[in-house]
Design an enzyme around this catalytic site. Structure first.
Site, PDB file in Angstrom:
ATOM      1  CD  GLN A  60      -2.942  -1.161   2.252  1.00 21.28           C
ATOM      2  OE1 GLN A  60      -2.653  -1.752   3.274  1.00 21.28           O
ATOM      3  NE2 GLN A  60      -4.085  -0.514   2.124  1.00 21.28           N
ATOM      4  NE  ARG A 114       0.005  -4.605  11.877  1.00 22.56           N
ATOM      5  CZ  ARG A 114      -1.068  -4.809  11.113  1.00 22.56           C
ATOM      6  NH1 ARG A 114      -2.044  -3.908  11.060  1.00 22.56           N
ATOM      7  NH2 ARG A 114      -1.183  -5.910  10.407  1.00 22.56           N
ATOM      8  CG  HIS A 160      -0.846  -6.045   5.210  1.00 19.92           C
ATOM      9  ND1 HIS A 160      -0.979  -5.367   6.399  1.00 19.92           N
ATOM     10  CD2 HIS A 160      -1.976  -5.759   4.510  1.00 19.92           C
ATOM     11  CE1 HIS A 160      -2.116  -4.696   6.414  1.00 19.92           C
ATOM     12  NE2 HIS A 160      -2.746  -4.911   5.276  1.00 19.92           N
ATOM     13  CG  ASN A 211      -3.300  -7.308   8.003  1.00 14.54           C
ATOM     14  OD1 ASN A 211      -3.526  -6.751   9.077  1.00 14.54           O
ATOM     15  ND2 ASN A 211      -4.002  -7.046   6.902  1.00 14.54           N
ATOM     16  CD  GLU A 212      -7.762  -6.893   8.053  1.00 13.34           C
ATOM     17  OE1 GLU A 212      -8.243  -7.015   6.925  1.00 13.34           O
ATOM     18  OE2 GLU A 212      -7.926  -5.882   8.754  1.00 13.34           O
ATOM     19  CG  ASN A 351      -6.271  -5.135  11.703  1.00 12.71           C
ATOM     20  OD1 ASN A 351      -5.529  -4.831  12.643  1.00 12.71           O
ATOM     21  ND2 ASN A 351      -5.818  -5.383  10.490  1.00 12.71           N
ATOM     22  CE1 TYR A 353      -9.855   0.585   9.276  1.00 11.53           C
ATOM     23  CE2 TYR A 353      -9.605  -1.785   9.543  1.00 11.53           C
ATOM     24  CZ  TYR A 353      -9.061  -0.546   9.248  1.00 11.53           C
ATOM     25  OH  TYR A 353      -7.732  -0.433   8.927  1.00 11.53           O
ATOM     26  CD  GLU A 420      -5.030  -2.586   9.466  1.00  3.70           C
ATOM     27  OE1 GLU A 420      -6.106  -2.345   8.895  1.00  3.70           O
ATOM     28  OE2 GLU A 420      -4.152  -3.331   9.003  1.00  3.70           O
ATOM     29  CD1 TRP A 466      -6.157   2.063   7.255  1.00  2.46           C
ATOM     30  CD2 TRP A 466      -4.336   0.842   7.753  1.00  2.46           C
ATOM     31  NE1 TRP A 466      -5.578   1.682   6.072  1.00  2.46           N
ATOM     32  CE2 TRP A 466      -4.463   0.935   6.346  1.00  2.46           C
ATOM     33  CE3 TRP A 466      -3.251   0.129   8.300  1.00  2.46           C
ATOM     34  CZ2 TRP A 466      -3.542   0.326   5.482  1.00  2.46           C
ATOM     35  CZ3 TRP A 466      -2.362  -0.475   7.428  1.00  2.46           C
ATOM     36  CH2 TRP A 466      -2.523  -0.371   6.039  1.00  2.46           C
ATOM     37  CD  GLU A 473      -8.638   0.663   1.612  1.00  6.72           C
ATOM     38  OE1 GLU A 473      -7.534   0.742   2.165  1.00  6.72           O
ATOM     39  OE2 GLU A 473      -9.513  -0.126   1.971  1.00  6.72           O
ATOM     40  CD1 TRP A 474      -6.495  -2.912   0.891  1.00  5.12           C
ATOM     41  CD2 TRP A 474      -4.984  -3.945  -0.384  1.00  5.12           C
ATOM     42  NE1 TRP A 474      -5.397  -3.173   1.674  1.00  5.12           N
ATOM     43  CE2 TRP A 474      -4.464  -3.807   0.926  1.00  5.12           C
ATOM     44  CE3 TRP A 474      -4.170  -4.567  -1.352  1.00  5.12           C
ATOM     45  CZ2 TRP A 474      -3.184  -4.261   1.290  1.00  5.12           C
ATOM     46  CZ3 TRP A 474      -2.901  -5.029  -0.992  1.00  5.12           C
ATOM     47  CH2 TRP A 474      -2.437  -4.874   0.297  1.00  5.12           C
TER      48      TRP A 474
HETATM   49  C1  BGC Z   1      -6.370  -3.820   5.979  1.00  3.88           C
HETATM   50  C2  BGC Z   1      -5.744  -2.604   5.349  1.00  3.88           C
HETATM   51  C3  BGC Z   1      -6.822  -1.781   4.660  1.00  3.88           C
HETATM   52  C4  BGC Z   1      -7.802  -1.328   5.716  1.00  3.88           C
HETATM   53  C5  BGC Z   1      -8.934  -0.463   5.190  1.00  3.88           C
HETATM   54  C6  BGC Z   1      -7.668  -3.553   6.668  1.00  3.88           C
HETATM   55  O1  BGC Z   1      -8.541  -4.565   6.340  1.00  3.88           O
HETATM   56  O2  BGC Z   1      -5.471  -4.491   6.793  1.00  3.88           O
HETATM   57  O3  BGC Z   1      -4.769  -3.028   4.455  1.00  3.88           O
HETATM   58  O4  BGC Z   1      -6.308  -0.712   3.961  1.00  3.88           O
HETATM   59  O5  BGC Z   1      -8.392  -2.448   6.314  1.00  3.88           O
HETATM   60  O6  BGC Z   1      -9.689  -1.149   4.248  1.00  3.88           O
END
Ligand code: BGC
Length: 569
Positions: A60, A114, A160, A211-212, A351, A353, A420, A466, A473-474
């Protein structure tokens, strides 16, 4: 945005931005969901040794996708598939600009960072026997040394998502031979981990293996919209997850057996999970099932007993019967494997959100089963939950407290590192530099983490924002921005500019929370109802429908304070 334009935003343009912010506030939907007890501001501080950090990931931010001998990763392949896609070819150019990144962390008073190592930057094919890219090793050594010289502890993720493409081509990546004991991918991941411990472990004391894995398994090998885009939604995710869990255990034991005594560090894994809240009391079991299929899929074997959660095994066994299969689509671990997996986390990386509302959807027979339908749940969102730029990101601060409490109860009270948490904005012109909604997000979520720590006695040891920078962003490319710092992706020098949220975060770190009586806490108190998009009057029961007006009033109070903070920062 040009460098000159963004400079002026940080200086004279602040008021223009504030004006824009006022406009944007008017279109934020009224959130009637404030709960006086649940959502009240908690004053106090985190424990003294609390870790404040921010995070990034190699693909990223690094760029330099083919510099020296770096091999391609599955994400290079995906991004190069069609010319209209954003790529990580240059990204934030952190491969060259890492000293500038470190100065940003220093500015914010961060003592931890990180980041992830790119496997194909170290071993171009993924296999050590095919050769090591010494420039890659030099790069990570330089990054780590520069961090330490600036008094910042590295926290390193080994994987990651940027799997070496050659491993995907040669062995099917994480689909490799998942039911035998001789799976190549476990050994290859183990070799890579060993190499990293050997070369960097004298200075790196926190290792995150994966990661995830949920994302790699389901999005990468199940639905297949993420790299390596393998579409096998009935089984792909279960096979990949099985291999990832075993690869993690391998890397953990290598550290334990060969490095722990000398290096004295910690190894864990970072799992992601959305909190699932039942829509009605009748959906309570469904909500637990949702979390078990999400977090428990990985956490139960690693942190509990070496095996998948009971509810996952019984649900999948029933499905096998319904589908006329002789074996479950969920693979089984052997007794030896269970023993080797159980207890392989020195800390629990989380992580988080967002939150979803869960409804029970048991048990309609499905023609084409997949991981989503396997859970027998429906998911949705309450109408008053505010949204971020990412379609999946609803702002529900209390969700993180519930999730932390669940982890404490379910997995024997582990030490939890929030690795995150953050919020996205759209990429827009003019850029969002006074990112009040991100400030609100960090304010509300960290306060909920503090409630978990100080009121619920959850052992939360770290909070990681984060992200340090806007980055790739993927699948959304550069259209969604999560950064505390703005990066101008049209500017070849990729100059970074602090957003208002970086100033807020700096104050948060300096105060180690929300201490009673501090100027910072007073500022937060003034912002609290605005951030919850409600008014004190509403909370106390004298509703007059004046929510928007009062919110605007809070905003006018907030802006001068924000500017004052920028000046003293
Ligand atoms: C990931 C990050 C991603 C972020 C926001 C997480 O799932 O580890 O790489 O950018 O979420 O989507």
């Amino acid at each position: 945005m040009s460098a000159t334009a963004s400079d002026s935003i940080m200086e004279t343009g602040t008021f223009v931005n504030c004006f824009l912010l006022v406009i944007s506030l008017v279109i934020i939907p009224v959130n009637g969901g404030y709960d006086k007890e649940r959502d009240a501001l908690l004053k106090g501080t985190f424990p003294q040794d609390f870790i404040w950090s921010s995070a990034t990931a190699a693909y990223q931010i690094e760029g330099a996708w083919n510099v020296s001998d770096k091999g391609p990763s599955v994400w290079d392949t995906l991004a190069h598939q069609d010319n209209n896609r954003d790529t990580g070819d240059v990204a934030c150019d952190s491969y060259h600009k890492y000293p500038a990144d470190i100065q940003l962390m220093k500015q914010m008073g961060l003592k931890y960072y990180r980041f992830s190592i790119s496997w194909p930057r170290i071993f171009p094919t993924g296999e050590q026997q095919d050769g090591v890219n010494q420039d890659g090793v030099r790069y990570y050594n330089a990054l780590i040394n520069e961090l330490i010289a600036n008094d910042i502890q590295p926290m390193v993720t080994l994987f990651h998502w940027d799997l070496p493409q050659v491993l995907q081509d040669r062995y099917g990546g994480f689909l490799n031979n998942h039911t035998t004991n001789t799976t190549v991918i476990h050994d290859l991941f183990g070799d890579y981990a060993r190499f990293c411990y050997q070369n960097f472990g004298d200075r790196v004391k926190y290792w995150i293996t994966f990661n995830e894995p949920w994302i790699t398994s389901w999005l990468g090998y199940g639905v297949g919209n993420f790299a390596p885009q393998h579409n096998e939604p009935a089984e792909g995710q279960y096979k990949a997850a099985h291999n990832i869990i075993l690869s993690h255990a391998k890397a953990y034991h290598i550290y334990d057996d060969e490095f722990r005594a000398a290096q004295n560090g910690q190894v864990g894994i970072t799992l992601n999970c959305d909190w699932g809240t039942p829509k009605t009391p009748a959906d309570a079991d469904a909500a637990i099932r949702y979390v078990q299929f999400f977090l428990g899929w990985f956490a139960h074997p690693i942190y509990k007993n070496g095996d998948y959660p009971e509810v996952m095994k019984t649900t999948m066994a029933r499905k096998a019967q319904e589908e006329g299969r002789t074996t479950s689509r969920l693979p089984e671990f052997t007794p030896e494997q269970k023993l080797s997996i159980s207890g392989t986390g020195d800390f629990f990386g989380l992580n988080h959100y967002t939150t979803v509302e869960v409804t029970d959807a048991c048990c309609t027979p499905i023609e084409n089963p997949n991981y989503d339908t396997d859970k027998d749940v429906g998911t949705g969102h309450a109408p008053d939950w505010p949204r971020a730029a990412s379609s999946w990101l609803y702002v529900v601060p209390w969700g993180i407290r519930n999730l932390l409490g669940f982890i404490k109860e379910e997995y024997g009270d582990p030490e939890i590192y929030v690795t995150e948490n953050g919020r996205s904005d759209h990429d827009q012109d003019p850029a969002i530099m006074m990112d009040m909604e991100r400030i609100c997000y960090y304010m509300m979520y960290t306060n909920e983490v503090m409630k978990a720590s100080n009121m619920d006695n959850v052992k939360v040891k770290a909070y990681t924002a984060w992200s340090l920078l806007d980055n790739f962003e993927w699948l959304s490319g550069y259209s969604e921005r999560f950064g505390l710092h703005y990066v101008d992706f049209n500017d070849p020098t990729r100059t970074r500019y602090p957003k208002a949220s970086s100033v807020f975060f700096k104050q948060l770190v300096r105060n180690n929370g929300y201490p009673e009586g501090s100027e910072f806490t007073k500022y937060v108190e003034n912002m609290w109802y605005f951030c919850h998009n409600t008014t004190e009057a509403e909370v106390n029961g004298y509703t007059g429908g004046a929510s928007q007006i009062s919110s605007l009033f809070s905003l006018f109070l907030a802006i001068p304070m924000m500017i004052a903070y920028s000046l003293i920062a």
